[in-house]
Motif scaffolding. Structure first.
Motif, short mmCIF file in Angstrom:
data_model
loop_
_atom_site.label_atom_id
_atom_site.label_comp_id
_atom_site.label_asym_id
_atom_site.label_seq_id
_atom_site.Cartn_x
_atom_site.Cartn_y
_atom_site.Cartn_z
N SER A 80 7.66 8.99 4.10
CA SER A 80 7.44 8.60 2.71
C SER A 80 6.01 8.12 2.52
O SER A 80 5.39 8.36 1.47
N LEU A 81 5.45 7.47 3.55
CA LEU A 81 4.06 7.02 3.46
C LEU A 81 3.12 8.22 3.34
O LEU A 81 2.21 8.24 2.49
N ALA A 82 3.37 9.26 4.15
CA ALA A 82 2.52 10.44 4.08
C ALA A 82 2.65 11.12 2.73
O ALA A 82 1.67 11.64 2.18
N TYR A 83 3.85 11.09 2.18
CA TYR A 83 4.08 11.70 0.87
C TYR A 83 3.27 10.97 -0.20
O TYR A 83 2.57 11.58 -1.01
N ARG A 84 3.34 9.62 -0.15
CA ARG A 84 2.56 8.84 -1.13
C ARG A 84 1.07 9.06 -0.92
O ARG A 84 0.30 9.18 -1.88
N ALA A 85 0.65 9.12 0.35
CA ALA A 85 -0.77 9.33 0.62
C ALA A 85 -1.21 10.69 0.09
O ALA A 85 -2.29 10.84 -0.47
N ASN A 86 -0.32 11.68 0.24
CA ASN A 86 -0.65 13.01 -0.27
C ASN A 86 -0.79 13.00 -1.79
O ASN A 86 -1.66 13.65 -2.35
N PHE B 126 9.99 6.07 7.36
CA PHE B 126 8.92 5.32 6.70
C PHE B 126 7.64 6.14 6.67
O PHE B 126 6.97 6.24 5.64
N ILE B 127 7.30 6.74 7.80
CA ILE B 127 6.00 7.41 7.88
C ILE B 127 6.01 8.66 7.01
O ILE B 127 4.99 9.04 6.43
#
Lengths: 117, 156, 509
Positions: A94-100, A91-92
């Motif tokens: 994919s979250l970091a990817y979206r945040a990036n 989860f984290i």
């Protein structure tokens, strides 16, 4: 064996803390992964002595567990912890990817939108 | 997706084989190493192999089910087989077994059915994760630092 | 054996799975989640009555005798938290029905809410330390999903910080659980309570207790571990913020009560000065942070931190009276805080902004909404006869009784600052003259008004019925500190070690 594993746990924790103190999101996540590995080994060390070759199965005739059997509970605990950390790390990431994608940066110092007044 | 004839040929053969192996693991699981979790991961890896070899679109067509619904069905199924205990006045998850083992499969009881629920849940969740990651349309390289000249990305 | 204890976990869990299966059929999914939550609310009410009448309830999952199986225990504290959690979830659902658009509902919003409820209920009712960790993770995963649902830039940034800091908290919880298994050889809370009183290495236990204080402190957002809260809580939809404010941090507080009351009662005396210091700092820093903000939800987010200080103060007083006051206070603050987020969210929706400067004149336009807001802020500040007054009064009384003058003074002073900061919202949003023509603004739909109204009236009811509630919280606090009674209810009269020996003998024969 206990000594070696203790050193490994210490090294993993040290590496995890070092990585988590970096500003890069990727390194932060790598640090979290190392931390979860360190914890799993730590739980392994906390079991009822380290033994090999004797799983805690019940004897089909006598119904007794071998006196020298390895501690099964820590294995269950570690399996649970691994599954949970697997899910959370996925989860984290994919979250970091979206945040990036949204922030266009890998630097935590650029992610201060929600802190500003 | 890698365009490799070797990988595609192997993947086509491996799909049924891996599924069979996963079911074997599932059934073997309650007396020997194995079980629903490992079996589920094996089945999911069979689907992930299709994603890598043929791309996510083909894999979706090949296995046309909603993976999250498979996972949810698994959770309901898992929870269901704890209920016989509750209904007979014993605690939840109390195990019930058939008196005689079935030839070729072994003893059947509520823990086996519980394991099938775990199997479905793991397949559903893992393939869903793989599809989400595989179907990401664009790849942005991780950037070091935001510069003012760069256009601000639209909010997703 | 009280087998019904599985229901509050099972009903939301199965409901969540069924709602996923229901998929795009929105009305079906809504009906399922509503039914599951109502069932939990009804069960919680019954359990509260049962615990009040008959005392602690316990059961073992899978019929594995304690201390080997996973134990489920409901005592006064658990039952109270269960019923409040279900009530908050019900109002959140009503609010969500009225506010969310189809896109948000499509991405498994309701299943995530129910999974959150299942995780919270499981954490409240489990009697096993590792199982508590598992329920924490269920709750956290659901909350991660809810927090980042929608994926705006603010949500992603805030969500990243929330996820990372909560993950570090969980990991230290796991380290603590592993270490305590190494020291005591068990993870059953009753067994731990029994064994840790006669442990060989007391200094190691102190270190583990400190680790748990860190882990649960990070979840409960006490000073200095609260940074993730104000940076993330104002980003998701209002309904999500409201349920988070009511549930998430309070589970951390509950775990602190449970762990220090049951497993580390000896360490509590040693940690009490530290906990009191942290409580005072949490109160002050939280309220000062709130004074500096000009956005409704950010102000309320900082107030969550400040109120956690009061709840921790109840623990830090290290007495039954202190813990009883803490329990009374936490039941009140869960309800009132969520109500304020609902009403603030309704005002935000009318104006289309949460900036205080751009709002005004709502008292004339929406007198009912203003009334409920006034009830909420007066209750939060602690004005009689509302529920907040009795919670704070009990805390101050317990503080005075133990001559903890400093923390008592700080708690009283922070109440005034709380009122000041809340009146700022009152003045800006409801009282001051509007810059724009308020008659052009849309009316508040009933779906946005009802949840806040229900909770505000619940606060009034708790204030009016303070006497029985105070009796109940005293009972709950007594049960939370009663290690020997807990051991008897879980493992039998002879204790957990004796029960373990009996099971081993039966199995080898």
């Amino acid at each position: 064996m206990t000594l070696i594993l203790s050193l490994v746990v210490g090294t993993l924790f040290a590496g995890a803390v070092y990585l988590m103190l970096r500003r890069s999101v990727v390194k932060l996540i790598l640090g979290l992964i190392l931390l979860s590995h360190g914890v799993n080994l730590l739980i392994f060390l906390m079991g009822d002595g380290l033994r090999r070759g004797e799983p805690a199965f019940v004897d089909s005739v006598t119904g007794a567990v071998s006196a020298n059997a390895a501690d099964p509970l820590i294995q269950a605990l570690i399996l649970t912890a691994i599954v949970i950390s697997f899910g959370l790390i996925t989860f984290i990431m994919s979250l970091a990817y979206r945040a990036n994608q949204a922030v266009q940066s890998d630097d935590l110092d650029d992610m201060t939108l929600t802190d500003k007044l | 997706m890698y365009d490799s004839i070797v990988l595609r040929t192997v993947a086509r053969f491996m799909l049924p084989l891996l599924f069979l192996l996963s079911v074997f693991m599932l059934i073997r699981g309650h007396n020997l190493p194995g079980g629903g979790f490992v079996g589920g991961l094996l089945a999911a890896s069979a689907i992930i192999l299709q994603i890598i070899a043929f791309g996510p679109d083909y894999a979706r067509q090949a296995i046309p089910v909603s993976h999250l619904q498979v996972a949810a069905t698994g959770v309901v199924f898992t929870a269901l087989w704890g209920l016989p205990g509750l209904l007979t006045g014993q605690p939840y998850m109390t195990a019930f077994w058939l008196p005689e083992p079935i030839p070729g499969i072994g003893k059947i009881g509520t823990p086996v059915l519980f394991d099938i629920g775990v199997y479905l849940t793991v397949i559903g969740v893992t393939t869903q994760l793989a599809f989400i990651l595989a179907e990401e349309p664009l790849f942005y390289p991780m950037r070091k630092k935001a510069t003012p000249s760069e256009p601000v990305a639209p909010e997703a | 054996m009280d087998n019904h204890l599985f229901l509050p976990i099972l009903m939301p869990l199965i409901g969540a799975a069924l709602a996923v299966v229901a998929g795009q059929r929105r009305m079906l999914a809504r009906t399922i989640v509503l039914l599951a939550t109502l069932a939990n609310l009804g069960y919680g009410t019954w359990l509260l009555w049962l615990v009040d009448a008959e005392g602690r309830q316990a059961t073992q999952s899978g019929d594995w005798a304690a201390p080997f199986g996973i134990t489920l225990v409901a005592d006064g504290l658990s039952a109270l938290m269960l019923i409040v959690a279900a009530l908050l979830m019900l109002t959140t659902l009503i609010y969500s029905f009225a506010t969310l658009d189809g896109d948000q509902e499509r991405f498994f919003y309701y299943p995530l809410l129910l999974a959150l409820l299942a995780g919270v209920s499981g954490a409240f009712i489990t009697g096993d330390l590792f199982n508590l960790y598992v329920w924490f993770e269920v709750m956290l995963v659901a909350s991660f999903g809810l927090l980042t649902l929608g994926g705006s830039r603010g949500q992603l940034e805030g969500g990243l910080k929330y996820v990372v800091l909560n993950l570090i908290g969980s990991t230290s919880f796991l380290i603590g659980a592993g270490l305590i298994y190494g020291v005591a050889g068990t993870l059953n809370m009753a067994h731990l309570g029994e064994r840790l009183t006669t442990i060989q290495e007391p200094s190691l236990v102190t270190a583990i207790a400190g680790l748990f204080l860190f882990a649960f402190g990070a979840k409960a957002a006490i000073f200095p571990l609260f940074f993730w809260l104000p940076t993330s809580y104002h980003t998701p939809p209002v309904a999500v913020t409201a349920i988070f404010s009511g549930l998430m941090t309070k589970v951390g507080v509950y775990s602190l009560y449970r762990v220090f009351g049951l497993i580390f009662p000896n360490e509590l005396a040693r940690f009490a000065p530290l906990i009191l210091t942290l409580a005072g700092l949490t109160m002050v820093i939280g309220v000062i942070g709130a004074v500096a903000q000009t956005d409704i939800r950010r102000i309320l987010s900082f107030h969550i931190v400040s109120q956690i200080g009061y709840a921790i103060m109840g623990l830090g007083l290290a007495s039954v009276a202190g813990l009883a006051a803490g329990i009374l206070f936490i039941a009140h603050v869960m309800i009132v805080k969520t109500a304020l987020f609902f009403i603030g969210g309704a005002a935000e929706r009318i104006y289309g902004t949460a900036e205080l400067k751009k709002m005004g004149g709502l008292a004339k336009r929406e007198p009912l909404l203003a009334t409920f807001w006034l009830i909420g802020i007066l209750s939060l500040a602690g004005i009689p006869p509302l529920s907040g007054f009795f919670g704070k009064l009990a805390l101050l009384q317990a503080g005075v009784a133990q001559q903890a003058w400093l923390i008592t003074g700080v708690a009283a002073g922070v109440s005034i600052l709380t009122l000041f900061s809340m009146l700022k919202i009152w003045n800006e949003v409801f009282w001051k003259k509007a810059y724009t023509d308020v008659s052009q603004l849309p009316r508040v739909p009933a779906g946005l008004m009802i949840p806040g109204a229900v909770l505000a009236l619940a606060s009034v009811a708790l204030g009016l019925g303070a006497a029985p509630l105070a009796d109940y919280s005293a009972l709950a606090a007594g049960q939370a500190f009663d290690v020997s009674g807990y051991v008897v209810d879980v493992c039998g009269v002879a204790g957990c070690d004796a029960a373990a020996t009996t099971v081993r003998q039966e199995n080898t024969q």
